[in-house]
Scaffold this motif. Structure first.
Motif, PDB file in Angstrom:
ATOM      1  N   PHE A  22       0.713  -1.002  -0.143  1.00  0.00           N
ATOM      2  CA  PHE A  22       0.061   0.024   0.066  1.00  0.00           C
ATOM      3  C   PHE A  22       0.940   1.274  -0.018  1.00  0.00           C
ATOM      4  O   PHE A  22       1.172   1.796   1.173  1.00  0.00           O
ATOM      5  N   ARG A  23       1.275   1.603  -1.074  1.00  0.00           N
ATOM      6  CA  ARG A  23       2.108   2.807  -1.184  1.00  0.00           C
ATOM      7  C   ARG A  23       1.562   4.353  -1.346  1.00  0.00           C
ATOM      8  O   ARG A  23       0.286   3.920  -1.783  1.00  0.00           O
ATOM      9  N   VAL A  24       2.135   5.235  -0.960  1.00  0.00           N
ATOM     10  CA  VAL A  24       1.604   6.460  -1.005  1.00  0.00           C
ATOM     11  C   VAL A  24       2.090   7.124  -2.333  1.00  0.00           C
ATOM     12  O   VAL A  24       3.441   6.793  -2.533  1.00  0.00           O
ATOM     13  N   GLN A  25       1.466   8.156  -2.670  1.00  0.00           N
ATOM     14  CA  GLN A  25       2.285   8.881  -3.817  1.00  0.00           C
ATOM     15  C   GLN A  25       3.058  10.050  -3.296  1.00  0.00           C
ATOM     16  O   GLN A  25       2.555  10.718  -2.582  1.00  0.00           O
ATOM     17  N   LYS A  26       4.335  10.162  -3.823  1.00  0.00           N
ATOM     18  CA  LYS A  26       5.102  11.057  -3.221  1.00  0.00           C
ATOM     19  C   LYS A  26       5.018  12.375  -3.613  1.00  0.00           C
ATOM     20  O   LYS A  26       4.486  12.830  -4.802  1.00  0.00           O
ATOM     21  N   ASN A  27       5.194  13.115  -2.748  1.00  0.00           N
ATOM     22  CA  ASN A  27       4.863  14.767  -2.993  1.00  0.00           C
ATOM     23  C   ASN A  27       6.206  15.322  -3.747  1.00  0.00           C
ATOM     24  O   ASN A  27       7.088  15.979  -2.897  1.00  0.00           O
ATOM     25  N   VAL A  28       6.297  15.111  -4.754  1.00  0.00           N
ATOM     26  CA  VAL A  28       7.437  15.853  -5.436  1.00  0.00           C
ATOM     27  C   VAL A  28       6.817  16.437  -6.870  1.00  0.00           C
ATOM     28  O   VAL A  28       5.926  15.807  -7.364  1.00  0.00           O
ATOM     29  N   SER A  29       7.339  17.619  -7.164  1.00  0.00           N
ATOM     30  CA  SER A  29       7.040  17.983  -8.563  1.00  0.00           C
ATOM     31  C   SER A  29       8.069  18.757  -9.195  1.00  0.00           C
ATOM     32  O   SER A  29       9.042  19.450  -8.524  1.00  0.00           O
ATOM     33  N   GLU A  30       8.022  18.709 -10.501  1.00  0.00           N
ATOM     34  CA  GLU A  30       9.256  19.238 -11.265  1.00  0.00           C
ATOM     35  C   GLU A  30       8.921  20.863 -11.828  1.00  0.00           C
ATOM     36  O   GLU A  30       9.451  21.578 -12.312  1.00  0.00           O
ATOM     37  N   ASP A  31       7.452  21.123 -11.406  1.00  0.00           N
ATOM     38  CA  ASP A  31       7.167  22.421 -11.692  1.00  0.00           C
ATOM     39  C   ASP A  31       7.825  23.485 -11.518  1.00  0.00           C
ATOM     40  O   ASP A  31       8.126  23.571 -10.189  1.00  0.00           O
ATOM     41  N   ALA A  32       7.878  24.594 -11.947  1.00  0.00           N
ATOM     42  CA  ALA A  32       8.392  25.754 -11.521  1.00  0.00           C
ATOM     43  C   ALA A  32       7.414  26.392 -10.749  1.00  0.00           C
ATOM     44  O   ALA A  32       6.209  26.075 -10.357  1.00  0.00           O
ATOM     45  N   VAL A  33       8.059  27.052  -9.397  1.00  0.00           N
ATOM     46  CA  VAL A  33       7.398  27.687  -8.493  1.00  0.00           C
ATOM     47  C   VAL A  33       7.544  29.331  -8.295  1.00  0.00           C
ATOM     48  O   VAL A  33       8.210  29.852  -7.622  1.00  0.00           O
TER      49      VAL A  33
END
Lengths: 155, 133
Positions: A22-33
Motif C-alpha cells: 500500500f504505497r503512497v504517492q510521493k509529494n514531488v513536483s518538477e513544476d516551476a514555482v
C-alpha cells in the motif's frame, strides 16, 4: 508456548511485508514555482533559507525531501498525512500569490507557530528530529519575518 | 412509592440547577466592560457571546488564550493585529471557530450568516485602517 510466539512473529512479519504494497504517492513536483516564498526572498541569509527548507518545506510545499524510512509503511502513511495537512493549511510555494494583508498574516503566523512550538509538530519531530528548531533559529525567523512584515506595511 | 421517586428526583434537579448556574451562558460577563477596544457595539456583543469565554485573560483555556487574547490586544504590534484580524475573519467564515465542542455546550454562540458578514466587514475595515497608518 514457544510455538505460539513463533506464529505471532510470522503473522507480524507477514503483515509488515503485506502493508508495503500500500504505497503512497510521493509529494514531488518538477513544476516551476514562481510564487515561491524563498524565490521571492532570494536575498534572505542562506542559513535562514536552509532552516525554512529543513523545518517547513517538507510539509508546506510541493516538494518533500524524503528520508529513507519515509518510504516504509506504516511510516509512509503517517508522513503522507502530515504533508496533506501541512499543504492544506498553507503552502510556501504559493506565497507570492497572496495579497498584502495575507502576506503580513503569513509572516506573523510563521513567527507565532515556531515560537509557541506548535510547529514543527511534536509528533512530526519524532520522525524528523533534524527539523527541530533551536532557540537561535526561532529568533532569526521572527526577526526576519517581522522586518519583512513591517516593510510590506509601509509599502 | 411516588414519594420515593419524587425524593430521588429532587437532588438530581437541584444538581442540574446548580450546574446551570455555573455554566458560562448564564454568568454575566464583566470582561467586555473592561475591554475598551473602541470597536462598534454590535461587533463587541458578538465577540463577547462567541469568543471572550476562551480568548480573554480570565479564560482558563491556555491554548486559546495563547493564540488570541483580546485582553492583550492593545499590546499587539500593528502587524500582529492585522494578522489576528485576518485570522478572526477567516476562521469564523470557515466555521472553524467557535469549535464544535464549545458549541455543544453553548449553541447560541454559533454565528449566523449575517453575523459572519458583519464580522468580516468590520475586520476588513480595521485591517485597512492599519494598512493606511
Amino acid at each position: 508456548m514457544k510455538k505460539i510466539g513463533l506464529v505471532i512473529l510470522y503473522i507480524l512479519l507477514g503483515s509488515f511485508v503485506l502493508i508495503q504494497f500500500f504505497r503512497v504517492q510521493k509529494n514531488v513536483s518538477e513544476d516551476a514555482v514562481p510564487y515561491d516564498f524563498l524565490q521571492v526572498h532570494s536575498d534572505m541569509p542562506e542559513n535562514l533559507q536552509n532552516t525554512f527548507r529543513t523545518s517547513c518545506y517538507d510539509c508546506h510545499s510541493n516538494n518533500t525531501n524524503y528520508p529513507w524510512y519515509a518510504l516504509i509503511a506504516p511510516f509512509s502513511w503517517v508522513i503522507d498525512q502530515h504533508i496533506r495537512n501541512g499543504k492544506n493549511e498553507l503552502s510556501f510555494n504559493a506565497y507570492d500569490s497572496l495579497g498584502k494583508r495575507q502576506k503580513i498574516a503569513f509572516l506573523d503566523q510563521i513567527c507565532e507557530v515556531v515560537s509557541d512550538s506548535s510547529m514543527p509538530p511534536q509528533n512530526y519531530l519524532m520522525l524528523h528530529p533534524d527539523a527541530a528548531l533551536s532557540a537561535d533559529e526561532i529568533l532569526s525567523i521572527c526577526n526576519w519575518a517581522e522586518t519583512e512584515a513591517i516593510k510590506l506595511l509601509r509599502k | 412509592m411516588k414519594r420515593i421517586i419524587l425524593l430521588s428526583i429532587l437532588p438530581v434537579l437541584a444538581l442540574l440547577l446548580f450546574i446551570a448556574a455555573q455554566s458560562p451562558a448564564s454568568r454575566v460577563s464583566p470582561v467586555a466592560d473592561d475591554l475598551e477596544l473602541g470597536w462598534p457595539e454590535d461587533v463587541m456583543v458578538l465577540l463577547e457571546r462567541s469568543c471572550f469565554d476562551c480568548h480573554t485573560a480570565e479564560s482558563g483555556n491556555i491554548k486559546a488564550k495563547g493564540k488570541l487574547n483580546f485582553s492583550k490586544w492593545e499590546g499587539y504590534k500593528l502587524t500582529k493585529q492585522i494578522s489576528k484580524l485576518d485570522g478572526i475573519s477567516g476562521t469564523i467564515e470557515e466555521k472553524d471557530m467557535p469549535p464544535k465542542k464549545y458549541l455543544e455546550k453553548k449553541p447560541e454562540a454559533a454565528f449566523t450568516d449575517e453575523e459572519i458578514a458583519l464580522i468580516k466587514k468590520w475586520a476588513d475595515a480595521e485591517i485597512d485602517k492599519r494598512m493606511e497608518e
